[in-house]
Design an enzyme around this catalytic site. Structure first.
Site, PDB file in Angstrom:
ATOM      1  N   LYS A  99      67.135 -59.989  29.919  1.00  0.00           N
ATOM      2  CA  LYS A  99      67.775 -60.784  28.869  1.00  0.00           C
ATOM      3  C   LYS A  99      68.502 -59.844  27.916  1.00  0.00           C
ATOM      4  O   LYS A  99      68.005 -58.756  27.607  1.00  0.00           O
ATOM      5  CB  LYS A  99      66.693 -61.583  28.132  1.00  0.00           C
ATOM      6  CG  LYS A  99      67.207 -62.585  27.114  1.00  0.00           C
ATOM      7  CD  LYS A  99      66.053 -63.416  26.568  1.00  0.00           C
ATOM      8  CE  LYS A  99      66.504 -64.487  25.594  1.00  0.00           C
ATOM      9  NZ  LYS A  99      65.379 -65.337  25.138  1.00  0.00           N
ATOM     10  N   SER A 174      65.981 -70.210  25.245  1.00  0.00           N
ATOM     11  CA  SER A 174      67.153 -69.367  25.117  1.00  0.00           C
ATOM     12  C   SER A 174      67.334 -68.401  26.294  1.00  0.00           C
ATOM     13  O   SER A 174      68.354 -67.733  26.401  1.00  0.00           O
ATOM     14  CB  SER A 174      67.055 -68.561  23.818  1.00  0.00           C
ATOM     15  OG  SER A 174      65.960 -67.642  23.872  1.00  0.00           O
ATOM     16  N   SER A 198      61.280 -70.358  25.215  1.00  0.00           N
ATOM     17  CA  SER A 198      62.463 -69.761  25.814  1.00  0.00           C
ATOM     18  C   SER A 198      62.311 -69.123  27.189  1.00  0.00           C
ATOM     19  O   SER A 198      63.298 -68.773  27.821  1.00  0.00           O
ATOM     20  CB  SER A 198      63.062 -68.728  24.856  1.00  0.00           C
ATOM     21  OG  SER A 198      63.567 -69.362  23.715  1.00  0.00           O
TER      22      SER A 198
END
Length: 481
Positions: A99, A174, A198
């Site tokens: 990420k 996210s 997330s």
């Protein structure tokens, strides 16, 4: 053992390529075994993933940065080590992605924001160092919701992440780029962060496994934060076994991380294939099953029937709610305060993100301290809710992913995206989302399994048993090939 050749119809089949297989269809565990047996090189596997990224990423938009040359250079070094008899372990030579809020030395880390578009860290985050030491190959950095503050990945300086099951739909957030890369096999595994949902929500949206361990078990230092009291880092993978392998590699005490946990590390791999017949399952109906999509309700109901045959008992339980909003909002604002004080940087935030962050600007210190105190007491006492049950099972989410067009036209109310997941961040306990079905429209549905602090092996054991008893995890995204 998860043998790729045995995948069922409709699944991510191994397909013939010059007499071999589609290498990207191998799980982390299977790829590791083949590399260790010298049947496969890391360079071959890395090239297969890079070719797939080149072909699929333009449609999915999962990657912000692809580090192809560096990945191949890493793979060559790791192949040389293996040839000389040195293995770093089960991740040796396996390609993963990160990420884009996780610091990588010499590789930009943007948090999907124009504010950090040119930010290049000088040091790896501790979890990246652990993966590097374990022999992982890094394919690149993955798209996300700006500063991880949202559940759609529509708000990103680099454009929305598209769900590989339906390119018109959100991949969740996210960590949407992680799920959207793992599901269509653009990496063997990915590392994401989870503050309220997330890792698990995108995993449910994209039909993959998402796992967060006990809060503090893996270091969150070197990761662009939201709230240190809520933030977790963990894997998204295509199998429960792979999640255990990656989480094991990144776990460990970090004295420079203020919320790091000094504890004996759970033996997560021991949960894979462990007997689950003695487990008592608790099902908290309120609020987790209230106002949920009927198709999700039906899928989770069917999953509970399967689980009933794998465990000792299933009983309804209740969990107390804990309001941690003041902690969450105040800690988010604290990180961004200096950036927002600079007019030039302030202007670079997406207006939606900026307004959300500013919502934490005026929380009194007394309210923050009181909220954090309640949160700490809840963590200290959560074990009592596992005296009569061993694990807790809920739906991961209330509804299927939202359409990108709808999320772009009007910011959605995201409270429903995190209602079923945030409590387990507040408690700081291990939680996993695994695929448990599909809607009539063909969108994945996730099942969430949680356990008491440091009971990672127990959570993984039931998740793995459910995975073996079903075939949901074997399907491939239908929107792309």
């Amino acid at each position: 053992t998860l043998a790729v050749a045995a995948l069922a119809s409709g699944g991510a089949k191994a397909t013939a390529t010059g007499g071999g297989t589609d290498l990207t269809a191998l799980t982390v565990a299977e790829a590791s075994r083949r590399i260790a047996a010298r049947e496969l090189t890391s360079v071959e596997l890395t090239r297969a993933y890079l070719e797939r990224i080149e072909r699929l990423n333009p449609r999915v938009n999962a990657y912000i940065t692809v580090t192809g040359e560096q990945a191949l250079a890493q793979a060559r070094v790791l192949d040389a080590e293996m040839a000389s008899g040195r293995s770093r372990g089960v991740l040796h030579g396996v390609p993963v992605a990160l990420k884009d809020n996780i610091d990588t030395a010499g590789v930009r880390t943007t948090a999907a924001s124009a504010v950090y578009a040119d930010r290049v860290p000088t040091e790896d985050a501790p979890v990246v160092r652990r993966l590097r030491d374990a022999g992982a190959v890094f394919l690149g950095k993955l798209n996300m919701h700006e500063f991880a503050y949202g559940g759609t990945c529509v708000v990103s300086h680099y454009g929305p992440v598209r769900n590989p099951w339906d390119l018109r739909s959100s991949a969740g957030g996210s960590s949407g780029g992680r799920a959207a890369a793992v599901s269509p096999r653009m990496c063997a595994a990915a590392l994401g962060t989870d503050t309220a949902a997330s890792i698990r929500f995108p995993a449910a949206c994209c039909g993959v496994v998402g796992f967060k361990a006990t809060h503090g078990l893996a270091s969150i230092r070197g990761i662009v934060p939201l709230s240190e009291m809520h933030d977790h880092v963990g894997p998204l993978t295509r199998s429960v076994e792979d999640a255990a392998l990656v989480m094991t590699a990144i776990a460990g005490y970090d004295p420079l991380d203020p919320v790091s946990l000094r504890a004996e590390l759970p033996r997560m791999a021991q949960g894979i294939g462990a007997d689950t017949k003695g487990l008592r399952i608790g099902v908290p109906r309120t609020p987790f099953f209230q106002a949920i999509d009927p198709e999700i309700d039906a899928a989770v109901g069917a999953a509970l029937e399967v689980l009933g045959g794998l465990a000792r008992s299933i009983a309804d339980v209740s969990l107390p709610g804990v309001d941690s909003f003041a902690v969450l909002s105040a800690e988010i604002f604290q990180y961004h305060a200096a950036l927002l004080a600079d007019p030039a940087k302030r202007a670079l935030y997406d207006p939606i993100t900026r307004e959300r962050i500013l919502g934490g600007a005026n929380i009194p210190s007394t309210q923050y301290i009181e909220s954090r105190r309640r949160m700490s007491i809840a963590r200290n006492s959560v074990g009592t809710y596992f005296e009569k049950v061993d694990v807790i099972v809920t739906p991961t989410s209330m509804a299927p992913p939202i359409a990108i067009a709808a999320a772009s036209a009007s910011p959605p109310d995201e409270s429903g995206m995190i209602r079923n997941t945030l409590p387990f961040n507040v408690y700081g306990i291990p939680t996993i989302s695994v695929p448990c079905g599909f809607t009539r429209a063909g969108m994945p549905i996730g099942l969430q399994i949680s356990g008491p602090p440091l009971a990672e092996a127990r959570v993984l054991s039931l998740a793995h048993a459910y995975e073996r008893a079903t075939r949901w995890h074997q399907r491939s995204p239908s929107a792309i090939s």
